[in-house]
Design a protein around this motif. Structure first.
Motif, PDB file in Angstrom:
ATOM      1  N   THR A 153     -27.824  20.623  32.809  1.00  0.00           N
ATOM      2  CA  THR A 153     -27.266  19.298  33.076  1.00  0.00           C
ATOM      3  C   THR A 153     -28.153  18.253  32.440  1.00  0.00           C
ATOM      4  N   GLU A 154     -27.554  17.132  32.159  1.00  0.00           N
ATOM      5  CA  GLU A 154     -28.298  16.049  31.522  1.00  0.00           C
ATOM      6  C   GLU A 154     -29.504  15.674  32.384  1.00  0.00           C
ATOM      7  N   GLY A 155     -30.659  15.567  31.730  1.00  0.00           N
ATOM      8  CA  GLY A 155     -31.893  15.237  32.438  1.00  0.00           C
ATOM      9  C   GLY A 155     -32.780  16.425  32.709  1.00  0.00           C
ATOM     10  N   ASP A 156     -32.242  17.660  32.576  1.00  0.00           N
ATOM     11  CA  ASP A 156     -33.090  18.838  32.753  1.00  0.00           C
ATOM     12  C   ASP A 156     -34.179  18.863  31.687  1.00  0.00           C
ATOM     13  N   VAL A 157     -35.363  19.339  32.080  1.00  0.00           N
ATOM     14  CA  VAL A 157     -36.477  19.506  31.144  1.00  0.00           C
ATOM     15  C   VAL A 157     -36.626  20.996  30.884  1.00  0.00           C
ATOM     16  N   ILE A 158     -36.638  21.356  29.616  1.00  0.00           N
ATOM     17  CA  ILE A 158     -36.767  22.772  29.261  1.00  0.00           C
ATOM     18  C   ILE A 158     -37.914  22.945  28.276  1.00  0.00           C
ATOM     19  N   VAL A 159     -38.398  24.185  28.178  1.00  0.00           N
ATOM     20  CA  VAL A 159     -39.379  24.530  27.154  1.00  0.00           C
ATOM     21  C   VAL A 159     -38.655  24.587  25.814  1.00  0.00           C
ATOM     22  N   ALA A 160     -39.151  23.835  24.836  1.00  0.00           N
ATOM     23  CA  ALA A 160     -38.423  23.680  23.584  1.00  0.00           C
ATOM     24  C   ALA A 160     -38.771  24.734  22.546  1.00  0.00           C
ATOM     25  N   GLU A 161     -39.915  25.375  22.676  1.00  0.00           N
ATOM     26  CA  GLU A 161     -40.336  26.365  21.684  1.00  0.00           C
ATOM     27  C   GLU A 161     -41.024  27.532  22.378  1.00  0.00           C
ATOM     28  N   GLY A 162     -40.897  28.716  21.782  1.00  0.00           N
ATOM     29  CA  GLY A 162     -41.625  29.876  22.267  1.00  0.00           C
ATOM     30  C   GLY A 162     -41.176  30.408  23.600  1.00  0.00           C
ATOM     31  N   ALA A 163     -39.908  30.236  23.944  1.00  0.00           N
ATOM     32  CA  ALA A 163     -39.432  30.704  25.235  1.00  0.00           C
ATOM     33  C   ALA A 163     -39.578  32.218  25.382  1.00  0.00           C
ATOM     34  N   GLY A 164     -39.485  32.936  24.266  1.00  0.00           N
ATOM     35  CA  GLY A 164     -39.589  34.384  24.332  1.00  0.00           C
ATOM     36  C   GLY A 164     -40.970  34.884  24.704  1.00  0.00           C
ATOM     37  N   LEU A 165     -41.975  34.001  24.642  1.00  0.00           N
ATOM     38  CA  LEU A 165     -43.343  34.406  24.973  1.00  0.00           C
ATOM     39  C   LEU A 165     -43.724  34.064  26.407  1.00  0.00           C
ATOM     40  N   LEU A 166     -42.851  33.352  27.095  1.00  0.00           N
ATOM     41  CA  LEU A 166     -43.166  32.894  28.457  1.00  0.00           C
ATOM     42  C   LEU A 166     -42.808  33.942  29.504  1.00  0.00           C
ATOM     43  N   ARG A 167     -43.351  33.718  30.696  1.00  0.00           N
ATOM     44  CA  ARG A 167     -42.974  34.513  31.850  1.00  0.00           C
ATOM     45  C   ARG A 167     -42.587  33.582  32.984  1.00  0.00           C
ATOM     46  N   GLU A 168     -41.729  34.086  33.812  1.00  0.00           N
ATOM     47  CA  GLU A 168     -41.284  33.330  34.985  1.00  0.00           C
ATOM     48  C   GLU A 168     -42.495  32.885  35.801  1.00  0.00           C
ATOM     49  N   GLY A 169     -42.492  31.596  36.180  1.00  0.00           N
ATOM     50  CA  GLY A 169     -43.550  31.080  37.038  1.00  0.00           C
ATOM     51  C   GLY A 169     -44.762  30.557  36.308  1.00  0.00           C
ATOM     52  N   THR A 170     -44.746  30.588  34.987  1.00  0.00           N
ATOM     53  CA  THR A 170     -45.886  30.074  34.224  1.00  0.00           C
ATOM     54  C   THR A 170     -45.975  28.558  34.372  1.00  0.00           C
ATOM     55  N   PRO A 171     -47.149  28.020  34.728  1.00  0.00           N
ATOM     56  CA  PRO A 171     -47.308  26.566  34.769  1.00  0.00           C
ATOM     57  C   PRO A 171     -47.178  25.995  33.356  1.00  0.00           C
ATOM     58  N   ILE A 172     -46.482  24.859  33.225  1.00  0.00           N
ATOM     59  CA  ILE A 172     -46.180  24.280  31.913  1.00  0.00           C
ATOM     60  C   ILE A 172     -46.719  22.865  31.829  1.00  0.00           C
ATOM     61  N   SER A 173     -47.360  22.589  30.706  1.00  0.00           N
ATOM     62  CA  SER A 173     -47.725  21.217  30.375  1.00  0.00           C
ATOM     63  C   SER A 173     -47.595  21.069  28.874  1.00  0.00           C
ATOM     64  N   GLY A 174     -47.484  19.858  28.405  1.00  0.00           N
ATOM     65  CA  GLY A 174     -47.417  19.673  26.962  1.00  0.00           C
ATOM     66  C   GLY A 174     -46.577  18.483  26.576  1.00  0.00           C
ATOM     67  N   GLY A 175     -46.451  18.304  25.237  1.00  0.00           N
ATOM     68  CA  GLY A 175     -45.689  17.173  24.714  1.00  0.00           C
ATOM     69  C   GLY A 175     -44.211  17.444  24.719  1.00  0.00           C
ATOM     70  N   THR A 176     -43.463  16.499  24.250  1.00  0.00           N
ATOM     71  CA  THR A 176     -42.004  16.600  24.218  1.00  0.00           C
ATOM     72  C   THR A 176     -41.519  16.839  22.798  1.00  0.00           C
ATOM     73  N   ALA A 177     -40.388  17.482  22.689  1.00  0.00           N
ATOM     74  CA  ALA A 177     -39.744  17.723  21.394  1.00  0.00           C
ATOM     75  C   ALA A 177     -38.276  17.407  21.551  1.00  0.00           C
ATOM     76  N   SER A 178     -37.603  17.149  20.449  1.00  0.00           N
ATOM     77  CA  SER A 178     -36.166  16.855  20.501  1.00  0.00           C
ATOM     78  C   SER A 178     -35.448  17.788  19.560  1.00  0.00           C
ATOM     79  N   ALA A 179     -34.210  18.146  19.945  1.00  0.00           N
ATOM     80  CA  ALA A 179     -33.392  19.000  19.083  1.00  0.00           C
ATOM     81  C   ALA A 179     -32.875  18.177  17.932  1.00  0.00           C
TER      82      ALA A 179
END
Length: 373
Positions: free
Chosen positions: A344-370
């Motif tokens: 839904t509009e407003g959701d924040v997602i990981v923009a790169e490297g999703a295949g390397l992540l695991r459920e529950g990983t703490p996330i921080s970082g900059g923003t990217a746009s499609a």
């Protein structure tokens, strides 16, 4: 000695516990990944269809009479204009036939003139009661017969003249000549299996391709009551055999009103201008049809991963990577997905490297746009 061993073991256990706690502490630290806040937008995706190319006029040239080819007036592959002589068939027998027919016309004209003089004289004699009705009617019948023979002779002359004109075979259209399977001296007739040559108009070319009924409805979208649906179809592109896009865009100009009962396919014709003559009849290409999608969420494919043919993203919820299944549109441009559901509009997602992540990983970082159209 035994006490010393116990002390050493205690120290090692304490070190392991400390090391484990330190590692867990480090794992709890947020990992830096690019994120993006999704929003509603629009995009344009493409679907490709194999197509065959034909000129808007494709004419098989065949003789209308029988005879020997005495001259070939064009080269194979030459550009020709309407009315250009292509072949000449032996004219001698047809010239002779025309002379014979013309002579028959003159003879019939003389007989008509004689019969008319006779009938006129008989009418004068009949008025003076010199001859009977029978003699007058006989003279009039002779005149009618002579006139009928003249009409037949004139028809034969016209037919002979036409046959003579058919010895010069001309192009009925502007276009480009194909290959010529016959040589000078070949005997040809109207029933030959292979045409003398084909002439195709190349100023405008047609690309014929087929789509399924569902694909056609996706392409058409909501019908417009004021205009026909063909007028509302988007411009299409043509990918040539070398993989390059043709410089000119085309327009869908015809959609078959019949669906193939066996394949469920609907035939479509797209028209492309061909000012440079690069497109040739009989060649194959790929028609690229755009699909414009409004009111969708567009995300990079790098933000997704797949498990058992399902597509997922990682939402960032309270700073934690949380997997979520999405439903992308069945078409994509190779680098992005148009998301139909799951975000839904407003959701924040990981923009790169999703295949390397695991459920529950703490996330921080900059923003990217499609990046999308």
């Amino acid at each position: 000695m035994k006490k010393n061993k116990i002390c050493i073991l205690l120290v090692l256990c304490a070190g392991c516990i400390f090391s484990s706690c330190k590692e867990q502490k480090q794992n709890r630290e947020p990992v830096s990944y690019k994120t993006m806040t999704v929003s509603m937008s629009e995009t344009e995706l493409y679907r490709s269809y194999s197509a065959s190319i034909e000129g808007n006029q494709y004419v098989e040239i065949r003789p209308q009479i029988s005879g020997l080819i005495t001259r070939i007036c064009i080269d194979e592959g030459a550009r020709i204009s309407k009315g250009t002589p292509l072949f000449i068939i032996d004219q001698v027998p047809y010239e002779a036939a025309l002379k014979t027919a013309s002579a028959a016309v003159k003879s019939a004209q003389v007989k008509v003139s004689t019969a008319r003089l006779t009938a006129t004289g008989k009418q004068e004699l009949y008025k003076e009661n010199v001859i009977s009705d029978f003699e007058l009617q006989t003279a009039l019948n002779s005149l009618g017969e002579a006139e009928a023979l003249l009409a037949q002779a004139e028809a034969d002359e016209m037919n002979a003249r036409n046959n003579l004109s058919y010895t010069i075979i001309k192009s009925p259209v502007d276009g480009v000549a194909g290959m010529i399977p016959y040589k000078v001296g070949a005997l040809v007739n109207p029933s030959i299996s292979e045409p003398l040559v084909t002439v195709s108009s190349v100023n405008e070319m047609f690309a014929y391709f087929s789509v399924s009924e569902n694909q056609l409805q996706e392409l058409v979208g909501e019908p417009d009551e004021d205009t026909g649906f063909i007028e509302n179809l988007p411009m299409v592109e043509l990918k040539l055999g070398n993989g390059k896009l043709y410089a000119e865009k085309g327009k869908v100009t015809a959609v078959s009103g019949i669906t193939d009962a066996q394949t469920g396919a609907v035939g479509i014709r797209a028209s492309f201008p061909n000012p440079q003559g690069l497109l040739r009849s009989g060649s194959t290409a790929t028609v690229v049809v755009p699909y414009k999608i409004n009111g969708c969420i567009v995300i990079p494919k790098a933000a997704t991963y797949e498990i058992q043919n399902k597509v997922f993203v990682y939402k960032v919820v309270d700073g934690i990577a949380t997997s979520a299944e999405i439903k992308p549109f069945k078409l994509n441009n190779g680098s992005e997905y148009a998301v139909m559901s799951g975000l839904t509009e407003g959701d924040v997602i990981v923009a790169e490297g999703a295949g390397l992540l695991r459920e529950g990983t703490p996330i921080s970082g900059g923003t990217a746009s499609a990046h999308h159209k």
